[in-house]
Design a protein around this motif. Structure first.
Motif, PDB file in Angstrom:
ATOM      1  N   ASP A 121       0.889  -1.306  -0.510  1.00  0.00           N
ATOM      2  CA  ASP A 121      -0.482  -0.234   0.076  1.00  0.00           C
ATOM      3  C   ASP A 121       0.952   1.213  -0.085  1.00  0.00           C
ATOM      4  O   ASP A 121       1.977   1.418   0.432  1.00  0.00           O
ATOM      5  CB  ASP A 121      -1.208  -0.265   1.330  1.00  0.00           C
ATOM      6  N   ILE A 122       0.608   1.982  -0.245  1.00  0.00           N
ATOM      7  CA  ILE A 122       0.988   3.698  -0.754  1.00  0.00           C
ATOM      8  C   ILE A 122      -0.072   4.314  -0.393  1.00  0.00           C
ATOM      9  O   ILE A 122      -0.813   4.251  -0.719  1.00  0.00           O
ATOM     10  CB  ILE A 122       2.041   3.507  -1.847  1.00  0.00           C
ATOM     11  N   ASP A 123       0.120   5.051   0.788  1.00  0.00           N
ATOM     12  CA  ASP A 123      -1.014   6.345   1.788  1.00  0.00           C
ATOM     13  C   ASP A 123      -0.797   7.446   1.691  1.00  0.00           C
ATOM     14  O   ASP A 123       0.922   7.753   2.677  1.00  0.00           O
ATOM     15  CB  ASP A 123      -0.964   5.522   3.390  1.00  0.00           C
ATOM     16  N   VAL A 124      -1.337   8.106   1.790  1.00  0.00           N
ATOM     17  CA  VAL A 124      -0.661   9.892   1.794  1.00  0.00           C
ATOM     18  C   VAL A 124      -1.649  10.279   3.065  1.00  0.00           C
ATOM     19  O   VAL A 124      -3.124   9.701   2.863  1.00  0.00           O
ATOM     20  CB  VAL A 124      -0.671  10.744   0.253  1.00  0.00           C
ATOM     21  N   HIS A 125      -0.278  10.946   4.043  1.00  0.00           N
ATOM     22  CA  HIS A 125      -1.956  11.202   5.281  1.00  0.00           C
ATOM     23  C   HIS A 125      -1.115  12.458   6.023  1.00  0.00           C
ATOM     24  O   HIS A 125       0.123  12.839   6.225  1.00  0.00           O
ATOM     25  CB  HIS A 125      -1.582   9.988   6.298  1.00  0.00           C
ATOM     26  N   ALA A 126      -1.908  13.594   6.653  1.00  0.00           N
ATOM     27  CA  ALA A 126      -1.773  14.489   7.423  1.00  0.00           C
ATOM     28  C   ALA A 126      -0.634  14.711   8.665  1.00  0.00           C
ATOM     29  O   ALA A 126      -0.724  13.701   9.164  1.00  0.00           O
ATOM     30  CB  ALA A 126      -2.485  15.874   7.355  1.00  0.00           C
ATOM     31  N   ILE A 127       0.372  14.820   8.560  1.00  0.00           N
ATOM     32  CA  ILE A 127       1.097  15.787   9.847  1.00  0.00           C
ATOM     33  C   ILE A 127       0.392  16.842  10.373  1.00  0.00           C
ATOM     34  O   ILE A 127       0.774  17.678   9.314  1.00  0.00           O
ATOM     35  CB  ILE A 127       2.967  15.092   9.510  1.00  0.00           C
ATOM     36  N   ASP A 128       0.541  16.992  11.468  1.00  0.00           N
ATOM     37  CA  ASP A 128       0.648  18.085  12.072  1.00  0.00           C
ATOM     38  C   ASP A 128       1.882  19.113  12.127  1.00  0.00           C
ATOM     39  O   ASP A 128       3.218  18.458  12.002  1.00  0.00           O
ATOM     40  CB  ASP A 128       0.295  18.137  13.599  1.00  0.00           C
ATOM     41  N   ALA A 129       1.586  20.400  12.099  1.00  0.00           N
ATOM     42  CA  ALA A 129       2.788  21.321  12.289  1.00  0.00           C
ATOM     43  C   ALA A 129       3.824  20.870  13.885  1.00  0.00           C
ATOM     44  O   ALA A 129       3.104  20.946  14.331  1.00  0.00           O
ATOM     45  CB  ALA A 129       2.801  22.841  12.311  1.00  0.00           C
ATOM     46  N   ASN A 130       4.917  20.926  13.722  1.00  0.00           N
ATOM     47  CA  ASN A 130       5.760  20.102  14.842  1.00  0.00           C
ATOM     48  C   ASN A 130       6.463  21.732  15.761  1.00  0.00           C
ATOM     49  O   ASN A 130       8.005  21.206  14.844  1.00  0.00           O
ATOM     50  CB  ASN A 130       6.404  18.887  14.948  1.00  0.00           C
ATOM     51  N   PRO A 131       6.173  22.602  16.118  1.00  0.00           N
ATOM     52  CA  PRO A 131       6.609  23.715  16.655  1.00  0.00           C
ATOM     53  C   PRO A 131       8.488  23.772  16.795  1.00  0.00           C
ATOM     54  O   PRO A 131      10.040  23.965  16.490  1.00  0.00           O
ATOM     55  CB  PRO A 131       6.296  24.804  16.906  1.00  0.00           C
ATOM     56  N   SER A 132       8.367  22.355  18.041  1.00  0.00           N
ATOM     57  CA  SER A 132       9.478  21.591  18.609  1.00  0.00           C
ATOM     58  C   SER A 132      10.336  21.605  17.053  1.00  0.00           C
ATOM     59  O   SER A 132      12.097  22.118  18.314  1.00  0.00           O
ATOM     60  CB  SER A 132       9.338  20.460  19.679  1.00  0.00           C
ATOM     61  N   LYS A 133      10.367  21.345  16.161  1.00  0.00           N
ATOM     62  CA  LYS A 133      11.430  20.306  15.707  1.00  0.00           C
ATOM     63  C   LYS A 133      11.101  21.503  14.413  1.00  0.00           C
ATOM     64  O   LYS A 133      11.877  21.254  13.717  1.00  0.00           O
ATOM     65  CB  LYS A 133      10.741  19.177  14.671  1.00  0.00           C
ATOM     66  N   ASN A 134      10.697  22.466  14.634  1.00  0.00           N
ATOM     67  CA  ASN A 134      10.679  23.946  13.522  1.00  0.00           C
ATOM     68  C   ASN A 134      10.160  22.794  12.247  1.00  0.00           C
ATOM     69  O   ASN A 134      10.452  23.458  10.948  1.00  0.00           O
ATOM     70  CB  ASN A 134      12.538  24.286  13.349  1.00  0.00           C
ATOM     71  N   GLU A 135       9.140  22.785  12.552  1.00  0.00           N
ATOM     72  CA  GLU A 135       8.414  21.885  10.657  1.00  0.00           C
ATOM     73  C   GLU A 135       7.608  22.116  11.147  1.00  0.00           C
ATOM     74  O   GLU A 135       5.839  21.607  11.887  1.00  0.00           O
ATOM     75  CB  GLU A 135       8.222  20.032  11.389  1.00  0.00           C
TER      76      GLU A 135
END
Length: 186
Positions: A121-135
């Motif tokens: 399977d290949i899945d695309v999913h959203a990841i929340d911002a992570n300010p502590s990692k500057n992402e």
């Protein structure tokens, strides 16, 4: 010799092999094709707005799938994560993550027959911002590799990232797309 992460060409080749089997999923992978068309490493965790991750769908002799409880998300998911420069190919990243998070060595599993070079399977999913990692908020394009557990291997959790685990029957696998593909296996 310097280790290089899986190349853009490798990611594209694996993706096209997957889409030969699942042509109806091409539109859902638009974000991946956008990343592959760019100049950034598609497997780098610093490539935004999307990058490639890899997971291991491990099936035991009772046809149950290993799920681990990730501390960061609180979700039961397959072992997996970001690629590292030492990963020669995408499947290697899934095997490394399986060993790191669940203590199951690559020698304890074999690729599911018919899925040696193609993810289940290949899945695309959203990841929340992570300010502590500057992402910033971004997406993971998760290549999910299927493996058969060949030994009665104990699960040893990576306590920094993992809170627990379960072996779940195919019908209750957490990912709906993985669940549907497992249901097609004979």
């Amino acid at each position: 010799m310097t280790s290089l992460p899986p190349s853009t060409g490798h990611v594209r080749t694996v993706t096209e092999a997957y889409l030969a089997r699942h042509p109806d999923e091409r539109a859902s992978l638009t974000m991946l094709f956008d990343v592959l068309a760019g100049t950034d490493d598609p497997t780098s965790r610093k490539t935004f707005p999307a990058h490639v991750t890899c997971s291991a769908i491990v099936i035991n002799g009772e046809r149950h799938v290993l799920h681990i409880l990730h501390k960061a998300s609180g979700n039961l998911l397959a072992p997996g994560g970001h690629n590292e420069p030492s990963d020669q190919c995408l499947r290697d990243a899934a095997l490394r993550e399986l060993h790191e998070e669940a203590g199951i060595p690559p020698s304890a599993v074999v690729p599911l027959a018919g899925y040696e070079d193609i993810p289940l399977d290949i899945d695309v999913h959203a990841i929340d911002a992570n300010p502590s990692k500057n992402e910033p908020g971004h997406h993971h394009v998760d290549f999910r590799w299927a493996f058969q557990l060949m030994t009665d291997q104990a699960v040893t959790l990576q306590e920094e990232e993992v809170d627990g685990y379960q072996w779940r029957p195919f019908a209750t696998t957490s990912s709906p797309t993985v669940r549907a593909k497992l249901a097609q296996l004979t």
